[in-house]
Design a protein around this motif. Structure first.
Motif, PDB file in Angstrom:
ATOM      1  N   LEU A 131       0.825  -1.210   0.000  1.00  0.00           N
ATOM      2  CA  LEU A 131       0.000   0.000   0.000  1.00  0.00           C
ATOM      3  C   LEU A 131       0.860   1.262   0.000  1.00  0.00           C
ATOM      4  N   HIS A 132       2.004   1.182   0.678  1.00  0.00           N
ATOM      5  CA  HIS A 132       2.941   2.316   0.676  1.00  0.00           C
ATOM      6  C   HIS A 132       3.498   2.549  -0.727  1.00  0.00           C
ATOM      7  N   ARG A 133       3.859   1.483  -1.390  1.00  0.00           N
ATOM      8  CA  ARG A 133       4.478   1.599  -2.708  1.00  0.00           C
ATOM      9  C   ARG A 133       3.484   2.092  -3.756  1.00  0.00           C
ATOM     10  N   PHE A 134       2.258   1.586  -3.715  1.00  0.00           N
ATOM     11  CA  PHE A 134       1.289   1.921  -4.754  1.00  0.00           C
ATOM     12  C   PHE A 134       0.551   3.230  -4.490  1.00  0.00           C
ATOM     13  N   PHE A 135       0.278   3.535  -3.219  1.00  0.00           N
ATOM     14  CA  PHE A 135      -0.594   4.676  -2.926  1.00  0.00           C
ATOM     15  C   PHE A 135       0.045   5.731  -2.024  1.00  0.00           C
ATOM     16  N   GLY A 136       1.307   5.549  -1.660  1.00  0.00           N
ATOM     17  CA  GLY A 136       2.020   6.559  -0.888  1.00  0.00           C
ATOM     18  C   GLY A 136       1.553   6.731   0.540  1.00  0.00           C
ATOM     19  N   VAL A 137       0.889   5.738   1.100  1.00  0.00           N
ATOM     20  CA  VAL A 137       0.429   5.831   2.486  1.00  0.00           C
ATOM     21  C   VAL A 137       1.499   5.268   3.417  1.00  0.00           C
ATOM     22  N   SER A 138       1.539   5.797   4.634  1.00  0.00           N
ATOM     23  CA  SER A 138       2.502   5.328   5.634  1.00  0.00           C
ATOM     24  C   SER A 138       1.776   4.695   6.807  1.00  0.00           C
ATOM     25  N   ASN A 139       2.335   3.613   7.315  1.00  0.00           N
ATOM     26  CA  ASN A 139       1.784   2.946   8.493  1.00  0.00           C
ATOM     27  C   ASN A 139       2.205   3.729   9.730  1.00  0.00           C
ATOM     28  N   VAL A 140       1.217   4.277  10.441  1.00  0.00           N
ATOM     29  CA  VAL A 140       1.505   5.069  11.637  1.00  0.00           C
ATOM     30  C   VAL A 140       1.047   4.373  12.912  1.00  0.00           C
ATOM     31  N   GLY A 141       0.514   3.157  12.782  1.00  0.00           N
ATOM     32  CA  GLY A 141       0.061   2.411  13.957  1.00  0.00           C
ATOM     33  C   GLY A 141      -0.181   0.958  13.616  1.00  0.00           C
ATOM     34  N   PHE A 142       0.127   0.081  14.562  1.00  0.00           N
ATOM     35  CA  PHE A 142      -0.002  -1.364  14.333  1.00  0.00           C
ATOM     36  C   PHE A 142      -0.277  -2.029  15.665  1.00  0.00           C
ATOM     37  N   HIS A 143      -1.287  -2.889  15.698  1.00  0.00           N
ATOM     38  CA  HIS A 143      -1.635  -3.547  16.957  1.00  0.00           C
ATOM     39  C   HIS A 143      -2.163  -4.951  16.690  1.00  0.00           C
ATOM     40  N   MET A 144      -1.610  -5.921  17.409  1.00  0.00           N
ATOM     41  CA  MET A 144      -2.104  -7.295  17.359  1.00  0.00           C
ATOM     42  C   MET A 144      -3.093  -7.488  18.502  1.00  0.00           C
ATOM     43  N   GLY A 145      -4.382  -7.511  18.190  1.00  0.00           N
ATOM     44  CA  GLY A 145      -5.397  -7.680  19.210  1.00  0.00           C
ATOM     45  C   GLY A 145      -5.878  -9.107  19.316  1.00  0.00           C
ATOM     46  N   SER A 146      -6.747  -9.347  20.284  1.00  0.00           N
ATOM     47  CA  SER A 146      -7.280 -10.694  20.477  1.00  0.00           C
ATOM     48  C   SER A 146      -8.226 -11.088  19.351  1.00  0.00           C
ATOM     49  N   ALA A 147      -8.862 -10.101  18.701  1.00  0.00           N
ATOM     50  CA  ALA A 147      -9.809 -10.399  17.631  1.00  0.00           C
ATOM     51  C   ALA A 147      -9.168 -10.336  16.254  1.00  0.00           C
ATOM     52  N   CYS A 148      -8.245  -9.396  16.057  1.00  0.00           N
ATOM     53  CA  CYS A 148      -7.632  -9.225  14.749  1.00  0.00           C
ATOM     54  C   CYS A 148      -6.410  -8.325  14.878  1.00  0.00           C
ATOM     55  N   VAL A 149      -5.744  -8.101  13.757  1.00  0.00           N
ATOM     56  CA  VAL A 149      -4.622  -7.166  13.676  1.00  0.00           C
ATOM     57  C   VAL A 149      -5.126  -5.899  13.003  1.00  0.00           C
TER      58      VAL A 149
ATOM     59  N   SER B  86      -3.014 -19.056  10.619  1.00  0.00           N
ATOM     60  CA  SER B  86      -3.912 -19.947  11.354  1.00  0.00           C
ATOM     61  C   SER B  86      -5.161 -19.229  11.838  1.00  0.00           C
ATOM     62  N   ARG B  87      -5.023 -17.964  12.231  1.00  0.00           N
ATOM     63  CA  ARG B  87      -6.205 -17.245  12.706  1.00  0.00           C
ATOM     64  C   ARG B  87      -7.154 -16.916  11.549  1.00  0.00           C
ATOM     65  N   ALA B  88      -6.614 -16.654  10.364  1.00  0.00           N
ATOM     66  CA  ALA B  88      -7.468 -16.429   9.203  1.00  0.00           C
ATOM     67  C   ALA B  88      -8.239 -17.700   8.861  1.00  0.00           C
ATOM     68  N   LEU B  89      -7.588 -18.854   8.979  1.00  0.00           N
ATOM     69  CA  LEU B  89      -8.251 -20.131   8.715  1.00  0.00           C
ATOM     70  C   LEU B  89      -9.369 -20.379   9.723  1.00  0.00           C
ATOM     71  N   GLN B  90      -9.094 -20.125  10.999  1.00  0.00           N
ATOM     72  CA  GLN B  90     -10.114 -20.295  12.032  1.00  0.00           C
ATOM     73  C   GLN B  90     -11.300 -19.365  11.783  1.00  0.00           C
ATOM     74  N   ASP B  91     -10.998 -18.136  11.399  1.00  0.00           N
ATOM     75  CA  ASP B  91     -12.051 -17.163  11.135  1.00  0.00           C
ATOM     76  C   ASP B  91     -12.908 -17.613   9.954  1.00  0.00           C
ATOM     77  N   TYR B  92     -12.268 -18.118   8.903  1.00  0.00           N
ATOM     78  CA  TYR B  92     -13.015 -18.605   7.745  1.00  0.00           C
ATOM     79  C   TYR B  92     -13.926 -19.764   8.143  1.00  0.00           C
ATOM     80  N   GLY B  93     -13.414 -20.681   8.968  1.00  0.00           N
ATOM     81  CA  GLY B  93     -14.226 -21.813   9.414  1.00  0.00           C
ATOM     82  C   GLY B  93     -15.446 -21.358  10.189  1.00  0.00           C
ATOM     83  N   ALA B  94     -15.247 -20.366  11.087  1.00  0.00           N
ATOM     84  CA  ALA B  94     -16.370 -19.857  11.887  1.00  0.00           C
ATOM     85  C   ALA B  94     -17.406 -19.175  11.003  1.00  0.00           C
ATOM     86  N   ARG B  95     -16.938 -18.387  10.031  1.00  0.00           N
ATOM     87  CA  ARG B  95     -17.866 -17.694   9.138  1.00  0.00           C
ATOM     88  C   ARG B  95     -18.613 -18.687   8.241  1.00  0.00           C
TER      89      ARG B  95
END
Length: 389
Positions: free
Chosen positions: A108-126, A228-237
């Motif tokens: 996203l930085h390379r294509f659209f010039g946006v910068s990541n200003v925050g990142f958090h790994m939460g219990s529900a998602c990133v 693995s969390r994406a796989l679990q989420d897909y299974g639940a959905r």
């Protein structure tokens, strides 16, 4: 003495041996420092590792001034040798998600010039916070290209450039860095300064999936899952969609249309119900009369806030000053107070709230709220009121 950080040397190290340098109690936990550790401490948006030291549980891990502190649920003897074991499924999942976030942010930085200003790994998602807004099509392109990097199974390279090399290097970083800088590179996709743990090859990420996004502080916050969390989420959905399709007697791919049909049916029925309820309330209103003080109050079961307002409006038409309607159960009622033309009901509503543990407000001709009082208390209060002419 700084802790020897084994996770920097080998992010795949599951177990290790170390010596306990210190152990102090803090409330109901203990803070343990080892001479060396494979436990990654919280930092860079990645939570601290969990696991065990001998039979003692490690609940969290932090770093201060180069020293890694392990929060445990029991003490360990200073000077003793311990065997540490990290919660590997949890660590591996975080490695997948951290590396996947790098790739998506880099694309996203390379294509659209946006910068990541925050990142958090939460219990529900990133979540990753970008400094400029993006639309759904741009984010979808980023997701597709990030997964292309996964399919290519590229190496994830960790280096420590010299100060001179760093000046010439085009890399992402959320802040100005000094001293020894750790650079994580996914060839062709991202170069980023990072202290976290990552997979050795992009194929281990498995999948980068965007769950959604929202506008945030002038930019955008994107929620993702990887591995693995994406796989679990897909299974639940998938399970949820399968159950819903069964309840609606619709194919899984047609559940959205089936729900829209149900919503339309609900709206039609609600309109019919409102019409019938209005007629019933008109008939009830015809049999009610205001008290000698010019107030009219009544209790009715099962009214929504909108129905309370409608009933109050009907009653106010035959009331010289103010009409009030209450609905709920004894001890807790919702209310609507409606005034006759030219009447400001806000003072009465304020007094009612003060006397009967209530809250609410509104406009001069109409207030709405709730009180915590019995029906008898409310009736007695209204009976004692005098309305100013």
């Amino acid at each position: 003495m700084e802790t020897q950080k084994l996770y920097e040397e080998n992010a795949y190290l599951h177990t290790f041996r170390a010596q306990v340098l210190s152990c102090r109690q803090e409330k109901e936990t203990w803070k343990v420092v080892l001479d060396r550790t494979a436990f990654y401490p919280e930092g860079g948006g990645q939570p601290g590792d969990r696991g065990v030291l001998n039979r003692v549980n490690v609940l969290d891990t932090h770093e201060k001034d180069g020293v890694v502190v392990h929060t445990t649920d029991a003490p360990l003897a200073v000077g003793s040798r311990v065997t540490g074991g990290i919660d590997w499924p949890l660590r591996r999942s975080r490695m997948q998600e951290h590396t996947g976030e790098h790739i998506l942010s880099g694309v996203l930085h390379r294509f659209f010039g946006v910068s990541n200003v925050g990142f958090h790994m939460g219990s529900a998602c990133v979540t990753l916070d970008l400094d400029k807004p993006l639309d759904a099509h741009q984010i979808a392109l980023g997701e597709r290209l990030a997964n292309e990097a996964v399919y290519r199974n590229l190496p994830v390279v960790v280096t420590y450039p010299t100060a001179e090399q760093l000046q010439k290097l085009d890399y992402r970083s959320k802040k100005e860095l000094t001293g020894r800088v750790r650079i994580v590179t996914v060839p062709g996709y991202d170069v980023c300064a990072c202290c976290g743990t990552h997979v050795a090859r992009t194929g281990e990420i498995g999948l980068v999936k965007v769950l959604g996004f929202t506008h945030y502080k002038g930019g955008v916050r994107i929620s993702i899952l990887c591995g693995s969390r994406a796989l679990q989420d897909y299974g639940a959905r998938l399970q949820a969609v399968t159950e819903i399709s069964g309840l609606l007697s619709a194919k899984p791919e047609g559940v959205a249309d089936a729900v829209k049909h149900l919503q339309q049916e609900k709206e039609n029925l609600q309109q019919k119900l409102t019409a019938v309820q209005n007629e019933l309330l008109k008939q009830k209103a015809a049999h009610l009369q205001p008290a000698a003080n010019g107030l009219l109050w009544t209790f009715e079961e099962g009214l929504t806030p909108d129905a309370l307002r409608r009933y109050g409006t009907l009653l106010a038409e035959k009331c010289p000053r103010v009409a009030a309607v209450f609905s709920g159960q004894d001890g807790r009622y919702q209310y609507a107070i409606v005034g006759a033309p030219g009447t400001d009901v806000r003072p009465l509503g304020k007094a009612l709230n003060a006397a009967l543990h209530g809250r609410g407000g509104g406009k001069p001709a109409f207030v709405q709220g709730s009180v915590q009082a019995a029906q008898r208390e409310i009736e007695d209060w209204f009976a004692k009121q005098e309305v100013e002419k």
